[in-house]
Design an enzyme around this catalytic site. Structure first.
Site, PDB file in Angstrom:
ATOM      1  N   LYS A  93      -9.614   6.705  -3.274  1.00  0.00           N
ATOM      2  CA  LYS A  93     -10.550   6.557  -2.166  1.00  0.00           C
ATOM      3  C   LYS A  93      -9.945   7.086  -0.866  1.00  0.00           C
ATOM      4  O   LYS A  93     -10.591   7.824  -0.122  1.00  0.00           O
ATOM      5  CB  LYS A  93     -10.965   5.096  -1.992  1.00  0.00           C
ATOM      6  CG  LYS A  93     -11.910   4.896  -0.822  1.00  0.00           C
ATOM      7  CD  LYS A  93     -12.181   3.438  -0.550  1.00  0.00           C
ATOM      8  CE  LYS A  93     -12.945   3.301   0.755  1.00  0.00           C
ATOM      9  NZ  LYS A  93     -13.033   1.925   1.216  1.00  0.00           N
TER      10      LYS A  93
ATOM     11  N   ASP B 192     -14.083   3.740  15.301  1.00  0.00           N
ATOM     12  CA  ASP B 192     -15.357   3.146  14.921  1.00  0.00           C
ATOM     13  C   ASP B 192     -15.858   3.936  13.723  1.00  0.00           C
ATOM     14  O   ASP B 192     -15.621   5.142  13.611  1.00  0.00           O
ATOM     15  CB  ASP B 192     -16.376   3.178  16.057  1.00  0.00           C
ATOM     16  CG  ASP B 192     -17.502   2.167  15.855  1.00  0.00           C
ATOM     17  OD1 ASP B 192     -17.309   1.195  15.102  1.00  0.00           O
ATOM     18  OD2 ASP B 192     -18.574   2.335  16.450  1.00  0.00           O
ATOM     19  N   THR B 193     -16.502   3.232  12.826  1.00  0.00           N
ATOM     20  CA  THR B 193     -16.974   3.827  11.582  1.00  0.00           C
ATOM     21  C   THR B 193     -18.412   3.411  11.356  1.00  0.00           C
ATOM     22  O   THR B 193     -18.804   2.291  11.683  1.00  0.00           O
ATOM     23  CB  THR B 193     -16.108   3.350  10.396  1.00  0.00           C
ATOM     24  OG1 THR B 193     -14.783   3.841  10.584  1.00  0.00           O
ATOM     25  CG2 THR B 193     -16.639   3.848   9.069  1.00  0.00           C
TER      26      THR B 193
END
Length: 180
Positions: free
Chosen positions: A155, A50-51
């Site tokens: 990134k 989960d972010t």
């Protein structure tokens, strides 16, 4: 690179095609809930994540609700617009924020957590077309571009998710070597 002996598969390849519940108040709780959901249905070691984006001036919001911040449609444009509007309405000069990813691993019935984070700030305007979520308004500390302006390799090198995944990979590589 993962060690030999580890085979990755998707929930769908095991007949899990429904939305997996995310009902916990923390990233750690949601990651564990999702991993447990898969483990209970397959009996296989698995991981889930989960972010969330946590903004200081918004007391950590949107946090666990990042994907649904502007509503259940999970629209990234609406989420970014709402976040920018809330900061503007509050006159927030503090635009410090961080992305956090928590990965829950269930390996042979044991649970482990791995966390990655990246500090940064919320920009005043959207910039860039790459990425997803809040990438167009998040500029990492010591960078002049948003995540949405970076190429994927750059990134991934500094991202919260990349850092959490690297911890998971290192753990699995060490664990497989020990148990091999």
């Amino acid at each position: 690179m993962l060690s030999r002996g580890i085979v990755l598969s998707t929930p769908a390849s095991h007949g899990i095609t429904e939305d997996i519940p995310e009902e916990q108040p923390t990233l750690e709780g949601n990651a564990l809930q999702k991993a447990r959901y898969i483990y209970e249905r397959t009996g296989l070691s698995c991981f889930a994540d989960d972010t969330g984006l946590e903004v200081e001036a918004l007391n950590g919001a949107p946090g666990v609700y990042s994907a649904r911040y502007a509503g259940p449609a999970k629209c990234k444009e609406a989420n970014m617009d709402k976040l920018l509007q809330e900061l503007e309405q509050r006159g927030a000069e503090n635009r410090k924020a961080r992305f956090r990813t928590v990965i829950a691993l269930i390996l042979d019935g044991e649970e482990y957590l791995f966390e990655g984070e990246v500090q940064g700030e919320i920009t005043h305007e959207k910039s860039g077309t790459k990425g997803f979520g809040y990438d167009a308004i998040f500029r990492p500390t010591n960078y002049s571009t948003t995540f949405a302006e970076m190429d994927l390799d750059e990134k991934n090198t500094i991202s919260h998710r990349g850092r959490a995944v690297q911890q998971l990979v290192n753990f699995l590589n060490d664990r497989v070597k020990i148990n091999a």
